[in-house]
Design a protein around this motif. Structure first.
Motif, PDB file in Angstrom:
ATOM      1  N   LEU A   1       1.029  -1.180  -0.119  1.00 50.51           N
ATOM      2  CA  LEU A   1       0.007   0.024  -0.200  1.00 50.51           C
ATOM      3  C   LEU A   1       0.991   1.343  -0.009  1.00 50.51           C
ATOM      4  O   LEU A   1       0.376   2.321  -0.302  1.00 50.51           O
ATOM      5  N   PHE A   2       2.271   1.081   0.682  1.00 48.84           N
ATOM      6  CA  PHE A   2       2.962   2.283   0.674  1.00 48.84           C
ATOM      7  C   PHE A   2       4.031   2.291  -0.596  1.00 48.84           C
ATOM      8  O   PHE A   2       4.880   3.175  -0.508  1.00 48.84           O
ATOM      9  N   ALA A   3       3.613   1.498  -1.686  1.00 44.64           N
ATOM     10  CA  ALA A   3       4.532   1.461  -2.954  1.00 44.64           C
ATOM     11  C   ALA A   3       3.699   1.755  -3.917  1.00 44.64           C
ATOM     12  O   ALA A   3       2.341   1.562  -3.853  1.00 44.64           O
ATOM     13  N   PRO A   4       4.132   1.923  -5.137  1.00 46.24           N
ATOM     14  CA  PRO A   4       3.126   2.486  -6.331  1.00 46.24           C
ATOM     15  C   PRO A   4       2.633   0.858  -7.034  1.00 46.24           C
ATOM     16  O   PRO A   4       2.428   0.878  -8.360  1.00 46.24           O
ATOM     17  N   VAL A   5       2.132   0.175  -6.370  1.00 40.93           N
ATOM     18  CA  VAL A   5       1.768  -1.118  -6.900  1.00 40.93           C
ATOM     19  C   VAL A   5       0.036  -0.967  -7.183  1.00 40.93           C
ATOM     20  O   VAL A   5      -0.094  -1.477  -8.252  1.00 40.93           O
ATOM     21  N   ALA A   6      -0.453  -0.345  -6.535  1.00 41.54           N
ATOM     22  CA  ALA A   6      -1.974  -0.007  -6.774  1.00 41.54           C
ATOM     23  C   ALA A   6      -2.340   0.749  -8.197  1.00 41.54           C
ATOM     24  O   ALA A   6      -3.233   0.322  -8.762  1.00 41.54           O
ATOM     25  N   ARG A   7      -1.203   1.358  -8.498  1.00 40.73           N
ATOM     26  CA  ARG A   7      -1.205   2.129  -9.698  1.00 40.73           C
ATOM     27  C   ARG A   7      -0.956   1.549 -11.070  1.00 40.73           C
ATOM     28  O   ARG A   7      -1.075   2.086 -12.161  1.00 40.73           O
ATOM     29  N   MET A   8      -0.461   0.264 -10.809  1.00 38.63           N
ATOM     30  CA  MET A   8       0.008  -0.590 -11.960  1.00 38.63           C
ATOM     31  C   MET A   8      -1.013  -1.474 -12.801  1.00 38.63           C
ATOM     32  O   MET A   8      -1.647  -2.293 -12.213  1.00 38.63           O
ATOM     33  N   ARG A   9      -1.714  -1.048 -13.669  1.00 40.79           N
ATOM     34  CA  ARG A   9      -2.751  -1.639 -14.358  1.00 40.79           C
ATOM     35  C   ARG A   9      -2.389  -2.820 -15.302  1.00 40.79           C
ATOM     36  O   ARG A   9      -2.960  -3.646 -15.454  1.00 40.79           O
ATOM     37  N   THR A  10      -1.189  -2.638 -15.751  1.00 44.95           N
ATOM     38  CA  THR A  10      -0.569  -3.611 -16.631  1.00 44.95           C
ATOM     39  C   THR A  10       0.886  -4.118 -16.141  1.00 44.95           C
ATOM     40  O   THR A  10       1.493  -3.306 -15.406  1.00 44.95           O
TER      41      THR A  10
END
Length: 420
Positions: free
Chosen positions: A402-411
């Protein structure tokens, strides 16, 4: 009819070399997971092992990942002969496991014997997995890498759920020590399948092992997504190890489920994993790869809360264990396939074995600590409170993501560029 069926298979499974490699890997993985229930149940049912003794058994199974895997990546790169190494690992595990039913039938089986078997088979499984990871890159074209990763990680994750259920049924039918004879057959079958794999293996590397360790760790720590994946995976593996070490003891002794009921419950949980392998792509397209990864990381441990919630009513407990395994298996696939795909996409070819060595050492290695902690928690707190603690800790393992840019990765992200 056969041609039509072949045409419906994923593209890689139509290629004979990959199909044999994938089948061998799947059969070997299944053998690993049958061992995860047959060996502990041998300790519980044949040798009346305590919680502390079960903790040591679980620790010795995963200890090789902690002390050998970082060096094993360098060993694999330096000496090559990947297929031969995998075959030797399969045959070695078969011969080692064969000693358990033989000793049991002769009346000489001891916990010390089981501890040695657990450590030896764990060491060979670790070396098999690293060799397999490197051989995969020699077989699969880069354009098919995501599909190949989904197939291999999917079969591994499915075997992780289906294997214990299959093992439970074998224990009920044959007794725990004798059930390991079937495990021996799976490893020999994997070795036979690997003999048919024809691949142009990479030339052995000249890099020294210490450089592999240092470079692999530096690469992972420098990337925010990989760093978060490793931290989250490490915590998840730690708490799941605590959970699973005590799980069989809890449902066999406190909930009084028979080996057959345990096998059926775990086997039905495999349906959730199978469903997960089919719907992971759908979820990734709908909500994005990153959010699917996060969802799986929450669902996998969260569903297991149904187990310590179970009452002493045998059939209610059985239903809750089934539900827990089903939804946990679904979450496992969502988490494992998307996480492995992210790691494969981000990692350059030159770093694959080093990152995989770091993965086994830093993530799977914590299972050793988890198993040892489980023995203490089970003894001091009791089984049910210890299981609650493991489930809550597992759910909190999502925080690094949740504190890394994982959620924004759609592909899938682009491969990380590194200096030559």
């Amino acid at each position: 009819m056969a041609t039509q069926l072949l045409d419906r298979l994923p593209g890689l499974l139509r290629q004979a070399t990959f199909r044999r490699f994938w089948a061998a890997q799947t059969v070997s993985f299944l053998g690993d997971q049958v061992s995860t229930i047959a060996i502990p149940l041998t300790a519980v049912l044949a040798l009346d092992a305590s919680a502390a003794q079960m903790g040591l058994l679980g620790a010795l199974t995963s200890l090789p990942n902690l002390i050998f895997s970082l060096h094993a990546g360098g060993l694999v790169d330096r000496y090559g002969q990947l297929k031969r190494m995998m075959i030797l690992c399969d045959v070695g595990r078969a011969l080692i496991l064969l000693t358990v039913p033989v000793a049991y039938l002769l009346g000489t089986l001891t916990l010390t014997h089981l501890w040695i078997v657990a450590f030896a088979t764990g060491s060979l499984a670790m070396l098999f997995n690293i060799s397999s990871y490197s051989l995969f890159a020699a077989i699969v074209d880069r354009k098919d890498y995501v599909q190949g990763t989904s197939l291999t990680r999917g079969s591994f994750s499915f075997s992780w759920v289906a294997g214990p259920g299959f093992g439970g049924a074998l224990v009920q039918a044959l007794s725990a020590p004798v059930a390991l004879l079937i495990d021996v057959v799976t490893f020999l079958g994997s070795a036979v399948l690997l003999r048919g794999v024809d691949a142009d293996e990479p030339e052995p590397a000249k890099t020294r092992s210490k450089s592999h360790i240092r470079d692999g760790l530096r690469f992972v720590s420098a990337n925010a997504v990989l760093r978060a994946k490793f931290l989250s995976g490490g915590a998840l593996n730690l708490f799941y190890s605590i959970y699973f070490t005590l799980f069989l003891l809890f449902i066999a002794k406190d909930l009084k489920l028979s080996p057959a009921m345990i096998g059926v419950a775990l086997g039905l949980g495999a349906v959730g994993a199978l469903l997960g392998s089919f719907v992971t792509g759908w979820f990734s397209r709908r909500i994005g790869l990153g959010l699917t990864f996060i969802l799986g990381t929450l669902l996998f441990p969260g569903a297991l809360a149904l187990v310590p919630f179970a009452s002493e009513d045998k059939w209610v407990a059985f239903g809750l264990v089934v539900a827990a395994e089903f939804f946990s298996g679904l979450g496992l696939m969502l988490c494992d396939i998307t996480g492995a795909s992210l790691q494969q996409a981000l990692t350059p070819d030159a770093y694959r074995s080093r990152v995989q060595g770091a993965n086994l050492g830093l993530i799977n290695g914590v299972r050793t600590a988890g198993a040892l902690i489980a023995g203490g928690l089970g003894t001091w707190l009791g089984l049910r409170p210890a299981l609650w603690l493991a489930v809550i800790g597992g759910a909190l393992s999502v925080l690094p993501l949740l504190f890394a840019p994982v959620a924004r990765m759609r592909t899938l992200p682009e491969e990380v560029k590194v200096d030559a």
